[in-house]
Design a protein around this motif. Structure first.
Motif, PDB file in Angstrom:
ATOM      1  N   GLN A  42      25.582  37.298  52.050  1.00 11.22           N
ATOM      2  CA  GLN A  42      24.122  37.416  52.036  1.00 11.22           C
ATOM      3  C   GLN A  42      23.636  38.803  52.447  1.00 11.22           C
ATOM      4  O   GLN A  42      22.465  39.137  52.257  1.00 11.22           O
ATOM      5  N   ASN A  43      24.522  39.580  53.032  1.00  7.56           N
ATOM      6  CA  ASN A  43      24.110  40.906  53.507  1.00  7.56           C
ATOM      7  C   ASN A  43      25.023  41.993  52.967  1.00  7.56           C
ATOM      8  O   ASN A  43      25.158  43.060  53.580  1.00  7.56           O
ATOM      9  N   MET A  44      25.638  41.700  51.835  1.00  2.72           N
ATOM     10  CA  MET A  44      26.644  42.610  51.284  1.00  2.72           C
ATOM     11  C   MET A  44      26.113  44.044  51.108  1.00  2.72           C
ATOM     12  O   MET A  44      26.802  45.007  51.429  1.00  2.72           O
ATOM     13  N   GLU A  45      24.878  44.165  50.645  1.00  6.97           N
ATOM     14  CA  GLU A  45      24.330  45.507  50.408  1.00  6.97           C
ATOM     15  C   GLU A  45      24.278  46.315  51.702  1.00  6.97           C
ATOM     16  O   GLU A  45      24.574  47.506  51.726  1.00  6.97           O
ATOM     17  N   LYS A 175      37.217  41.275  52.780  1.00  6.30           N
ATOM     18  CA  LYS A 175      36.110  40.960  51.876  1.00  6.30           C
ATOM     19  C   LYS A 175      35.415  42.246  51.415  1.00  6.30           C
ATOM     20  O   LYS A 175      35.123  42.426  50.233  1.00  6.30           O
ATOM     21  N   LEU A 176      35.172  43.145  52.342  1.00  7.68           N
ATOM     22  CA  LEU A 176      34.516  44.403  51.999  1.00  7.68           C
ATOM     23  C   LEU A 176      35.439  45.270  51.138  1.00  7.68           C
ATOM     24  O   LEU A 176      34.984  45.926  50.195  1.00  7.68           O
ATOM     25  N   GLY A 181      36.595  47.750  46.165  1.00  8.68           N
ATOM     26  CA  GLY A 181      37.734  48.145  45.344  1.00  8.68           C
ATOM     27  C   GLY A 181      38.661  49.125  46.053  1.00  8.68           C
ATOM     28  O   GLY A 181      39.422  49.849  45.411  1.00  8.68           O
ATOM     29  N   SER A 182      38.617  49.141  47.370  1.00 12.73           N
ATOM     30  CA  SER A 182      39.478  50.076  48.099  1.00 12.73           C
ATOM     31  C   SER A 182      40.920  49.567  48.229  1.00 12.73           C
ATOM     32  O   SER A 182      41.804  50.303  48.651  1.00 12.73           O
ATOM     33  N   LEU A 183      41.125  48.301  47.891  1.00 12.58           N
ATOM     34  CA  LEU A 183      42.492  47.769  47.824  1.00 12.58           C
ATOM     35  C   LEU A 183      42.739  47.333  46.385  1.00 12.58           C
ATOM     36  O   LEU A 183      41.817  46.866  45.716  1.00 12.58           O
ATOM     37  N   SER A 184      43.974  47.443  45.924  1.00 14.86           N
ATOM     38  CA  SER A 184      44.291  46.920  44.591  1.00 14.86           C
ATOM     39  C   SER A 184      44.288  45.394  44.683  1.00 14.86           C
ATOM     40  O   SER A 184      44.404  44.829  45.776  1.00 14.86           O
TER      41      SER A 184
END
Ligand code: F6R
Length: 366
Positions: A42-45, A175-176, A181-184
């Protein structure tokens, strides 16, 4: 109420496999490759646009924050600062609307942490809580949050709260990382599977209890103790030292292993026990050379190593094994023997393990 254990602390140490499972239940969906956490979704941004994450906490929760700093930066590539709530709130820190503050607190009632939250909110930061006690003041004061679900922690010395805080913070970082996309995909899935398997490995780590009890008999009369670790296990060294000092009243200090030569090495003699975390992943060779330095000064070495380790065994006075896991998850395993060591030493010294002198379970005054 102690479930057959002599003390709440021991019960809570042994509860950790279950507690960690409760923490990730419904959140870690390894088969589907999802981490589900409403408070983050809900607060991803806010999280993705954050300049940085500031973590505030006290004591053991602050140590969990330090572990999280390594995890967030390593996996999610978000800059993190970790602050003692008491220092942060009084030093006129620079806080902007683009900052995310994560407050970690088992009790959810720690006065300094609560005050830091209020200050950050006034300055427009988004504040996320990681608490154990449902409905606590910090849980109510934060914009969003995630509970640890560790169950009540009665022993004053924090044990399962620490490992479940790290579990929640790891889930958030993963999750972040996925969102950014910082992990494959493969790395992400690898971590989910590995985290899912951690409770069974904690169970395995607990099997060293009898060995640790024997080690404790040798060091129960020590007046000092040094704890060393590097990388992800530097905060674990701090936490190990805190556990020992608070319940056994033995003076203990945690240090990053490489800092030893900048001062603490002067303390080492045949009377000085040094607990070294030397898991195979994470600067292993460097830690081994630190162990050599301690040995050549006749220090007594208690090493926490990865299962099957051979080189440290030749140098250390005692080795305690933990199962192998990926490096960011090692704190969940290496913490276990340090909790047990402090428990047994305190007990042998006749200390009140569950209610150490001068300490309160929740520090509601500053
Ligand atoms: C150590 C210990 C304390 C707490 C600290 C923060 O074993 O229990 O250092 O970790 O007082 O408490 P919480 O997490 O309730 O904010």
């Amino acid at each position: 109420e102690k479930g057959g254990y002599d003390h709440f602390m021991l019960k809570e140490i042994y509860e950790q496999p279950r507690a960690i499972k409760d923490t990730y239940r419904g959140r870690l969906l390894a088969d589907e490759g999802i981490v589900r956490m409403a408070g983050i979704d809900q607060n991803m941004e806010r999280f993705l646009n954050a300049n940085r994450i500031i973590i505030v906490a006290c004591g053991t929760s602050w140590h969990a924050g330090l572990v999280a700093e390594y995890i967030f930066e390593d996996l999610a590539r978000i800059p993190v600062e970790v602050e003692y709530a008491s220092e942060f709130r009084y030093r006129n820190p620079v806080i902007t609307e683009n900052d995310v503050l994560i407050a970690i607190s088992q009790s959810g009632e720690t006065a300094d942490t609560l005050a830091a939250i209020k200050m950050a909110k006034e300055k427009g930061a988004f504040v996320f809580g990681v608490c154990n006690v449902v409905g606590s003041s910090i849980a109510r004061e934060t914009h969003a949050g995630a509970y640890t679900h560790a169950g009540p922690e009665i022993g004053v010395a924090s044990t399962k709260a620490f490992t479940t805080q790290i579990t929640v913070l790891t889930l958030i970082a993963l999750k972040l990382a996925k969102e950014k996309g910082s992990l494959s995909e493969a790395e992400f899935h690898g971590y989910l599977t590995e985290l899912e398997g951690i409770p069974a490995k904690v169970e395995k780590a607990l099997e060293s209890n009898a060995l640790i009890e024997t080690i404790a008999t040798e060091y129960k009369d020590s007046t000092n103790c040094l704890y060393l670790g590097r990388g992800y296990n530097f905060p674990v060294a701090l936490e190990g030292a805190l556990k020992l000092k608070e319940i056994s009243y033995i003076h203990a200090e945690g240090y990053p292993a490489a800092e030893m030569k900048h001062g603490p090495i002067a303390l080492i003699d045949e009377e000085m026990p040094v607990v070294v975390i030397a898991t195979r992943k994470g600067h292993y060779e460097k830690v081994v050379s630190n162990i050599q330095e301690i040995k050549s000064r006749s220090g007594r070495i208690i090493a926490v190593v990865t299962e099957g380790d051979e080189s440290v065994k030749e140098l250390a006075d005692h080795v305690v094994e933990v199962p192998e896991t990926s490096e960011p998850l090692t704190p969940l395993l290496t913490t276990i023997p340090l909790q047990l060591l402090s428990y047994h030493i305190a007990l042998m010294r006749g200390c009140n393990v569950d209610q150490p002198r001068n300490l309160a379970k929740s520090v509601t005054v500053e």
